[in-house]
Design a protein around this motif. Sequence first.
Motif, PDB file in Angstrom:
ATOM      1  N   GLY A   8     -30.223  35.909 -13.032  1.00 36.86           N
ATOM      2  CA  GLY A   8     -29.568  34.819 -12.327  1.00 36.86           C
ATOM      3  C   GLY A   8     -28.954  35.310 -11.040  1.00 36.86           C
ATOM      4  N   THR A   9     -28.139  34.464 -10.452  1.00 33.96           N
ATOM      5  CA  THR A   9     -27.464  34.803  -9.210  1.00 33.96           C
ATOM      6  C   THR A   9     -25.993  35.060  -9.499  1.00 33.96           C
ATOM      7  N   VAL A  10     -25.488  36.157  -8.980  1.00 38.29           N
ATOM      8  CA  VAL A  10     -24.099  36.536  -9.212  1.00 38.29           C
ATOM      9  C   VAL A  10     -23.532  37.139  -7.941  1.00 38.29           C
ATOM     10  N   THR A 119     -37.373  39.306 -15.031  1.00 40.98           N
ATOM     11  CA  THR A 119     -36.339  38.292 -14.829  1.00 40.98           C
ATOM     12  C   THR A 119     -35.602  38.642 -13.545  1.00 40.98           C
ATOM     13  N   LEU A 120     -35.376  37.648 -12.708  1.00 46.90           N
ATOM     14  CA  LEU A 120     -34.865  37.892 -11.364  1.00 46.90           C
ATOM     15  C   LEU A 120     -33.342  37.948 -11.355  1.00 46.90           C
ATOM     16  N   VAL A 121     -32.828  38.987 -10.749  1.00 40.99           N
ATOM     17  CA  VAL A 121     -31.393  39.154 -10.546  1.00 40.99           C
ATOM     18  C   VAL A 121     -31.125  39.148  -9.045  1.00 40.99           C
ATOM     19  N   THR A 122     -30.242  38.271  -8.615  1.00 45.23           N
ATOM     20  CA  THR A 122     -29.860  38.182  -7.215  1.00 45.23           C
ATOM     21  C   THR A 122     -28.361  38.389  -7.111  1.00 45.23           C
ATOM     22  N   VAL A 123     -27.966  39.360  -6.316  1.00 46.53           N
ATOM     23  CA  VAL A 123     -26.545  39.654  -6.126  1.00 46.53           C
ATOM     24  C   VAL A 123     -26.194  39.319  -4.690  1.00 46.53           C
ATOM     25  N   SER A 124     -25.307  38.380  -4.518  1.00 47.80           N
ATOM     26  CA  SER A 124     -24.915  37.959  -3.175  1.00 47.80           C
ATOM     27  C   SER A 124     -23.660  38.707  -2.736  1.00 47.80           C
TER      28      SER A 124
END
Length: 125
Positions: A8-10, A119-124
């Motif tokens: 997920g996006t975190v 599984t996609l990991v997005t770190v903003s």
Amino acid sequence: QLQAYGGGTVQAGGSLRLSCAASGLRFTSYVMGWFRQAPGKEREFVATINWNGGSIYYAESSKGRFTISRDNVKNTAYLQMTSLKPEDTAAYYCAAGGQGYHITKYSVVDPYDYWGQGTLVTVSS
């Protein structure tokens, strides 16, 4: 078959737990590993764990922030990620490899027989 999920996006500094559910294989016969691949980059090793959790090996970039574990009753491997950084952004893949090598040998893709879909990991920032 391996099914990875939990991405997920975190925001930077946050945490995520990835899971990898195995089916159709004798889970305790396999070393489990996590790899990741960022856009335009090669797949890189993250962490690996032997059949009973007695041997674990991390990439330098994972040490102190990521924890690999497994539940042999649930046939599931986990990757707990904390203190996430934008450079951790990638597709994360789990893999299962037959036993027989020193745990450090599982830091490359060759020993692995099965791969999950990522599984996609997005770190903003």
